[in-house]
Design a protein around this motif. Structure first.
Motif, PDB file in Angstrom:
ATOM      1  N   CYS A   1       0.859  -1.179   0.000  1.00 36.13           N
ATOM      2  CA  CYS A   1       0.000   0.000   0.000  1.00 36.13           C
ATOM      3  C   CYS A   1       0.901   1.237   0.000  1.00 36.13           C
ATOM      4  CB  CYS A   1      -0.899   0.010   1.232  1.00 36.13           C
ATOM      5  SG  CYS A   1      -2.004   1.438   1.322  1.00 36.13           S
ATOM      6  N   TYR A   2       0.574   2.199  -0.847  1.00 33.96           N
ATOM      7  CA  TYR A   2       1.373   3.418  -0.952  1.00 33.96           C
ATOM      8  C   TYR A   2       0.603   4.594  -0.349  1.00 33.96           C
ATOM      9  CZ  TYR A   2       4.296   0.705  -4.077  1.00 33.96           C
ATOM     10  OH  TYR A   2       5.131  -0.268  -4.601  1.00 33.96           O
ATOM     11  N   VAL A   3       1.247   5.281   0.563  1.00 36.82           N
ATOM     12  CA  VAL A   3       0.690   6.480   1.190  1.00 36.82           C
ATOM     13  C   VAL A   3       1.522   7.671   0.747  1.00 36.82           C
ATOM     14  CG1 VAL A   3       0.189   7.662   3.365  1.00 36.82           C
ATOM     15  CG2 VAL A   3      -0.125   5.180   3.195  1.00 36.82           C
ATOM     16  N   SER A   4       0.883   8.637   0.091  1.00 37.28           N
ATOM     17  CA  SER A   4       1.592   9.831  -0.386  1.00 37.28           C
ATOM     18  C   SER A   4       0.992  11.063   0.283  1.00 37.28           C
ATOM     19  CB  SER A   4       1.461   9.961  -1.909  1.00 37.28           C
ATOM     20  OG  SER A   4       1.963   8.826  -2.566  1.00 37.28           O
ATOM     21  N   HIS A   5       1.848  12.028   0.599  1.00 40.47           N
ATOM     22  CA  HIS A   5       1.332  13.249   1.212  1.00 40.47           C
ATOM     23  C   HIS A   5       2.187  14.446   0.794  1.00 40.47           C
ATOM     24  CE1 HIS A   5       4.444  13.692   4.414  1.00 40.47           C
ATOM     25  NE2 HIS A   5       4.529  12.383   4.287  1.00 40.47           N
ATOM     26  N   ALA A   6       1.589  15.618   0.900  1.00 34.57           N
ATOM     27  CA  ALA A   6       2.257  16.865   0.510  1.00 34.57           C
ATOM     28  C   ALA A   6       2.663  17.634   1.759  1.00 34.57           C
ATOM     29  CB  ALA A   6       1.331  17.714  -0.373  1.00 34.57           C
ATOM     30  N   ASP A   7       3.714  17.152   2.415  1.00 36.04           N
ATOM     31  CA  ASP A   7       4.257  17.795   3.613  1.00 36.04           C
ATOM     32  C   ASP A   7       3.197  17.914   4.707  1.00 36.04           C
ATOM     33  OD1 ASP A   7       6.354  18.961   5.091  1.00 36.04           O
ATOM     34  OD2 ASP A   7       5.698  20.981   4.558  1.00 36.04           O
ATOM     35  N   ALA A   8       2.530  16.803   4.995  1.00 37.26           N
ATOM     36  CA  ALA A   8       1.546  16.781   6.073  1.00 37.26           C
ATOM     37  C   ALA A   8       2.248  16.755   7.428  1.00 37.26           C
ATOM     38  CB  ALA A   8       0.648  15.559   5.926  1.00 37.26           C
ATOM     39  N   LYS A   9       1.511  17.045   8.468  1.00 33.88           N
ATOM     40  CA  LYS A   9       2.065  17.030   9.819  1.00 33.88           C
ATOM     41  C   LYS A   9       2.476  15.604  10.192  1.00 33.88           C
ATOM     42  CE  LYS A   9      -0.847  20.862  11.407  1.00 33.88           C
ATOM     43  NZ  LYS A   9      -1.952  21.256  12.314  1.00 33.88           N
ATOM     44  N   PRO A  10       3.589  15.474  10.909  1.00 33.78           N
ATOM     45  CA  PRO A  10       4.052  14.126  11.284  1.00 33.78           C
ATOM     46  C   PRO A  10       2.991  13.318  12.020  1.00 33.78           C
ATOM     47  CG  PRO A  10       5.774  15.741  11.716  1.00 33.78           C
ATOM     48  CD  PRO A  10       4.558  16.519  11.327  1.00 33.78           C
ATOM     49  N   GLU A  11       2.212  13.956  12.887  1.00 32.97           N
ATOM     50  CA  GLU A  11       1.195  13.218  13.631  1.00 32.97           C
ATOM     51  C   GLU A  11       0.075  12.706  12.719  1.00 32.97           C
ATOM     52  OE1 GLU A  11       0.504  17.682  14.711  1.00 32.97           O
ATOM     53  OE2 GLU A  11       2.185  16.344  14.180  1.00 32.97           O
ATOM     54  N   ASP A  12      -0.203  13.455  11.636  1.00 30.20           N
ATOM     55  CA  ASP A  12      -1.188  12.985  10.664  1.00 30.20           C
ATOM     56  C   ASP A  12      -0.654  11.789   9.874  1.00 30.20           C
ATOM     57  OD1 ASP A  12      -2.951  14.917  11.472  1.00 30.20           O
ATOM     58  OD2 ASP A  12      -2.629  16.246   9.750  1.00 30.20           O
TER      59      ASP A  12
END
Length: 301
Positions: free
Chosen positions: A242-253
């Protein structure tokens, strides 16, 4: 049988390591913006992030820059495709959804009107992924598996086309303003009211559009609901990444999403940056989760 050169484009979000290990290349789209001093900038939408780091790029949007994107140019196709054609290789290009970019249709036209005449012993096949990001990237990695197994270019293209709607996406954004400016998400208007804290849950639908299918109240609820949707739709998670991608989200998120996804029982969960094209339309702190699941037959209105 000719050697197969495998290509994606700037929306496929495959890292340099992934591309190098699997002998994959990509054609670059473009991004442009005005900075705070109103100076114009245009750069390639690079998955190697040579000019700006991911954080610098996302911070441009946080500072108020609206980043616009444009399709792969003919010059870029020439630069990337012709060296392979000169060597007598075939090319399989798994392109960004045709609902989001005209890059694939340009490649089809060039293959028919230009490359087939200049290089008649090579073939170019273009597959419309009907998605983007690591959904598209996962298809390309699967195509690399099939190539390594000795499958022909026709066999690879046929399998990808047959299964492409099973490469599921579920995503959410932190701020609706970027979506509103770009107008890229069907049914998004339903969320653009004065409802404080409403977050859309976005799929890649059966026609390749980004479609808001649900809404959640609050960021945390949206992130938890993403994982619930994955659990409802995934097929044999123990056999896939499973791939999780994010645009500089908060570490806790990031920690919350990854922990919920790991509970589903995937073979592995890989976390990476959301690429420069899609993040320009969705904004900083956007999350996307990509996995193989039930065929996506819903179509946005």
């Amino acid at each position: 049988m000719n050697k197969i050169a495998l290509f994606g484009d700037s929306t496929c979000d495959l890292t340099p390591k992934m591309r190098k290990e699997r002998d994959i290349d990509y054609v670059r789209m473009l991004v442009n913006w005005k900075d705070k001093d109103k100076k114009d900038h245009e750069i390639y939408a690079s998955l190697d992030w040579e000019v700006l780091s991911p954080k610098q790029y996302y911070d441009l949007m946080r500072e108020g820059s609206v980043i616009y994107t444009s399709q792969v140019t003919e010059q870029e196709f020439d630069e990337k495709f012709v060296p392979h054609l000169k060597k007598g290789e075939d090319i399989l290009y798994i392109a960004c959804s045709s609902a989001l970019s005209a890059s694939g249709s340009l490649a089809v036209r060039l293959a028919k009107d230009k490359y087939s005449k200049d290089y008649p012993n090579s073939r170019i096949l273009v597959v419309d992924s009907l998605c983007s990001c690591m959904g598209q990237g996962s298809m390309i990695l699967r195509a690399a598996d099939l190539r390594d197994e000795g499958k022909s270019i026709d066999e690879i293209a046929a399998e990808i086309e047959k299964t492409r709607l099973c490469y599921n996406q579920i995503a959410t954004v932190e701020d609706l303003s970027t979506l509103a400016k770009h107008g890229r998400v069907k049914a998004a208007k339903a969320f653009f009211g004065n409802i404080f804290g409403v977050k859309p849950l976005i799929i890649s639908d059966g026609k390749g559009n980004n479609y808001a299918v649900e809404k959640a109240k609050g960021r945390r609820n949206a992130l938890i609901r993403m994982a619930e949707i994955v659990k409802e739709r995934v097929i044999k998670p123990e056999n896939q990444i499973c791939y999780v991608s994010h645009a500089d989200a908060k570490p806790e998120d990031v920690e919350l999403v990854v922990s919920k996804i790991k509970e589903i029982g995937f073979k592995d969960v890989v976390v990476g940056d959301l690429g420069p094209i899609i993040s320009a339309s969705c904004g900083p702190a956007t999350f996307g989760v990509y996995y193989f699941g039930k065929e996506e037959t819903r179509v946005g209105e």
